[in-house]
Design an enzyme around this catalytic site. Structure first.
Site, short mmCIF file in Angstrom:
data_model
loop_
_atom_site.label_atom_id
_atom_site.label_comp_id
_atom_site.label_asym_id
_atom_site.label_seq_id
_atom_site.Cartn_x
_atom_site.Cartn_y
_atom_site.Cartn_z
N GLY A 184 -5.99 0.22 -9.15
CA GLY A 184 -5.55 -0.11 -7.80
C GLY A 184 -5.74 0.80 -6.78
N GLU A 185 -5.65 2.20 -6.84
CA GLU A 185 -5.86 3.05 -5.87
C GLU A 185 -7.05 3.72 -5.91
OE1 GLU A 185 -1.60 4.82 -4.85
OE2 GLU A 185 -1.56 3.97 -6.89
N ASN B 67 -8.66 -8.57 -15.76
CA ASN B 67 -9.12 -9.57 -15.09
C ASN B 67 -10.14 -9.10 -14.13
OD1 ASN B 67 -9.42 -11.51 -12.94
ND2 ASN B 67 -7.44 -12.47 -13.70
N GLY C 87 -0.49 -8.44 -3.65
CA GLY C 87 -1.70 -8.70 -3.59
C GLY C 87 -2.68 -8.26 -4.67
N THR C 88 -1.93 -7.56 -5.55
CA THR C 88 -2.75 -6.56 -6.48
C THR C 88 -3.39 -7.66 -7.82
OG1 THR C 88 -0.54 -6.13 -7.86
CG2 THR C 88 -1.48 -4.30 -6.14
N PHE D 59 0.75 -1.20 0.00
CA PHE D 59 0.00 -0.04 -0.03
C PHE D 59 0.71 1.35 -0.04
CE2 PHE D 59 -2.31 -3.42 2.73
CZ PHE D 59 -2.99 -3.59 1.78
N ARG E 218 -9.48 -0.74 -20.23
CA ARG E 218 -9.73 -1.99 -20.33
C ARG E 218 -9.37 -2.73 -18.88
NH1 ARG E 218 -5.99 -6.27 -23.16
NH2 ARG E 218 -6.84 -8.15 -22.56
N GLY F 40 -4.94 2.36 -14.58
CA GLY F 40 -4.75 1.78 -13.19
C GLY F 40 -6.08 1.75 -12.44
#
Ligand code: MOS
Length: 723
Positions: free
Chosen positions: A687-688, A615, A458-459, A232, A612, A685
């Site tokens: 993730g955040e 997953n 973990g991403t 993180f 896009r 991105g």
């Protein structure tokens, strides 16, 4: 779409994290922390510790380990423990005991007597704010930004001329990353070769740091860490246990294992700074923004500068406005250092900006979604480069439909003893890339290896390597072996800034092109099966003028076991053509108990536009995790600094993070418009951005339910008490 490839290892306990590495002769380090917030260490009496059972070494500023000054490309100048006697915050690493067992090291650490020359400590944000106002502008605050309409003299004039103005001050708490895996390391020296096993966000970055800190040849340093128990942003640089274990392993010529305890993690690593943010919005009566002013202050340690870029991360870009003024100042305190934490800037910044937008909607008696859509930016204000692809309006329309926004009442509704309200907020996070190199190896057994030295904290990056590798090589993902977490692999990007998929993904496509070019060239070489023919490649097969052959068979035919090539990508020309960001619309429903005033989040929905999606299962899990963190920020998390600089709640009993009962089902939806202007993969991105906006959406829902506007997080029961 494939399930996470490393899931079986993780859920069965087979995954080997840093501390799972054990070596013959290994010894244990225990870190000693300061018990004052500011001063100088006068003496450390280590006599009792040195003669305690099992003790092998005791290191202090009076008897330090050798660590060389180092500037890391990502993290700036590294802070090195034990190099001087200055204490700048409570809980600062000031020593390490090494013993045959962990328990012996810990017990001996407790025997060290430290005497300090105590100096006055500045620990309160409010006091620090006053001091910072008087301080010279020398701390490296980012430049203030002002964009004014041609006929406007100042932002104050623009606000004064606005028919409707809202102005308020918002506060956000200091937070710790609280990753499941505490910062830890195992360090091994073996005949001049050094290996470190320690959670990181890019193993080549860690090995580069270590080679500089230790003063050894980069080729002799090996960072190995395939599994990371959460980072993180908090593992972007090598941790104190990593630095000390490495230096002690060299000094003692024994493998050294060192981990912080959970309580130590809170001070011996770094925090998300606390912020104070003053926001003023001026609009016309239709809700068109005329002026936006956002001034932010964030805490930082006395000795190390770090800015939580709240104004620059949100108000700089989110809304179209003719007049914009933003500023950012650090407030140095005797507290642990600040650092990057999931959506640095945007997470706390969006609490302020998106609360203020909601306040403006109330002042205008306008639907908050309508207000946001009227002011949606086509480019950051003052910037000619338009967003490459922005579908935020669609996120809102899908979200409003799915959430039942049309049923919202401006004053919430009552359900038995519960006051029910709904809230919304925008989420944005810049789409970035870092330089990354990936190597692809085609094997004679028809399999392929996709490897890069980045990290999967973990991403889901490991699985992404496999998916993009498979589509780039035109073979099933089952024939791809993805590899990460080893500094000997090609230098991957950093798993930070929500960049890894776009960065590594682009490099995979280039590596695949390179290796397939070599393959077809090999196939047509003299003596090869397709000598002098026009050779192409598709579906894992080499095609010649007459006939086809699987790539592995071709390699066997030419006597090769494998064929490898690398691809590298870095941000480039696209930056001169467009602005890039991911977008999202957050929705939530809260229930506030009429009598106890507790807040329960009962529904959460986020609709995201991140280009896009490679997953969907993994992306959904990243985003729902972020949204849960948003609930945590809004209602649970916050470090409390006592006047003496000690954190009052540095453990998991009192630093609250949500548990299952705090979280409803989290609904995550996507709009998918591949953004090939940003990178060839089309993925931005994801993730955040999940955490961004959630705290504001909750505060806005609390207002909708109760009529009480809470302008700080976390929101507590006390904030909602009524006479
Ligand atoms: Mo990033 S702050 O390294 O998640």
């Amino acid at each position: 779409m494939s399930a996470r490839l490393d899931a079986p290892q993780k859920v069965t306990g087979l995954a080997k994290y840093a501390l799972d590495n054990n070596f013959p002769g290994m010894v244990y380090g225990y870190v000693v922390l300061s018990t004052i917030a500011h001063g100088e260490i006068e003496a450390m009496d280590v006599t009792a510790a040195k003669s305690a059972p099992g003790v092998i070494g005791v290191y202090t500023p009076f008897d330090p380990l050798e660590l060389r000054p180092t500037t890391s490309p990502m993290m700036g100048e590294l802070w090195l423990p034990l190099q001087d006697r200055d204490v700048q915050f409570y809980g600062q690493p000031i020593g390490m005991v090494v013993a045959e067992t962990f328990e012996q090291a810990r017990d001996a650490a407790g025997l060290i007597e430290v005497s300090y020359q105590v100096k006055p400590a500045l620990t309160s944000f409010e006091d620090g704010l006053a001091a910072a106002e008087d301080a010279p502008e020398s701390r490296g605050n980012p430049p203030s930004i002002e964009v004014l309409a041609p006929d406007v003299e100042s932002i104050e004039d623009a606000l004064a001329a606005s028919p409707v103005v809202v102005e308020a001050t918002y506060r956000t708490a200091m937070q710790n990353h609280a990753a499941m895996e505490p910062h830890s390391a195992v360090a091994v020296w073996d005949g001049g070769e050094f290996t470190i096993y320690s959670g990181n966000q890019g193993s080549h970055l860690q090995s580069a740091e270590m080679s500089s800190v230790l003063g050894v040849d980069p080729a002799a340093v090996h960072a190995v860490n395939p599994y990371v128990g959460g980072a993180f942003g908090g593992k972007a640089g090598t941790s104190v246990p990593g630095l000390l274990a490495a230096a002690a392993a060299r000094a003692l010529d024994r493998p050294v294992k060192c981990a912080l305890t959970r309580e130590q993690v809170f001070t011996a690593t770094a925090t998300r700074p606390a912020t104070v943010q003053k926001v003023a919005l001026g609009a016309d009566r239709n809700g068109t923004l005329i002026a936006l002013r956002h001034d932010s202050w964030s805490t930082t340690s006395i000795s190390r500068s770090f800015v939580e870029p709240t104004s620059h991360g949100t108000s700089r870009e989110w809304y179209a406005t003719q007049n914009l003024a933003i500023s950012q100042k650090m407030v140095p305190l005797n507290i642990p250092a600040g650092t990057f934490m999931r959506a640095p800037g945007e997470a706390p910044g969006s609490f302020a900006l998106e609360s203020a937008i909601d306040e403006l909607a109330v002042a205008l008696d306008l639907d908050p979604i309508e207000l946001r859509q009227r002011n949606s930016s086509v480019a950051p204000p003052g910037n000619d480069l338009q967003w490459s692809s922005k579908h935020l309006d669609e996120c809102y329309s899908i979200g409003a439909q799915r959430f039942g926004w049309a049923n919202r009442s401006p004053r919430g509704h009552v359900d038995g003893d519960w006051l029910v309200g709904v809230g919304t907020a925008t989420a944005m996070f810049p789409a970035l890339r870092f330089p990354a190199t990936v190597e692809i190896t085609l094997n004679a057994d028809e399999t392929a290896v996709v490897s890069t030295s980045g990290s999967d904290p973990g991403t889901g990056l490991l699985t992404v390597l496999s998916t993009i590798g498979a589509e780039s090589l035109d073979i099933p993902a089952g024939r791809i072996t993805p590899q990460l977490g080893d500094s000997r692999y090609a230098p991957g990007g950093m798993s930070g800034g929500s960049t890894a998929t776009a960065s590594a993904g682009t490099a995979i496509m280039l590596a695949a092109t390179a290796v397939l070019d070599e393959l077809v060239a090999l196939a047509a070489e003299p003596g090869a099966p397709f000598e002098s023919q026009v050779v192409t490649y598709a579906d894992g097969l080499v095609h010649g003028d007459h006939g086809t052959m699987p790539f592995g068979e071709l390699l066997r035919a030419v006597g090769r076991e494998s064929l490898s090539a690398k691809g590298s990508s870095a941000p480039g020309e696209e930056l001169t053509k467009h602005s890039f960001s991911s977008f999202g619309a957050q929705f939530c429903e809260v229930r506030v108990h009429r009598l106890t005033r507790e807040v329960r989040v009962s529904r959460l929905l986020g609709v995201f536009d991140g280009g896009r999606v490679i997953n969907e299962m993994q992306a959904r899990s990243q985003l729902s995790g972020g949204m849960i963190w948003g609930v945590s920020a809004a209602l649970h998390e916050g470090l409390e600094v006592e006047p003496d600089g000690r954190f009052a709640n540095a453990d998991f009993a009192s630093y609250l993070v949500p548990v299952n009962a705090d979280i409803p089902e989290v609904d995550v939806q996507f709009v998918q418009y591949p953004d090939t202007l940003h990178n060839a993969v089309g993925a931005r991105g994801l993730g955040e951005i999940g955490v961004v906006g959630v705290a504001a959406a909750i505060a806005n829902a609390v207002f909708n339910a109760t009529g009480i506007r809470v302008r700080h997080i976390p929101i507590t029961i006390e904030d909602l008490l009524v006479e």
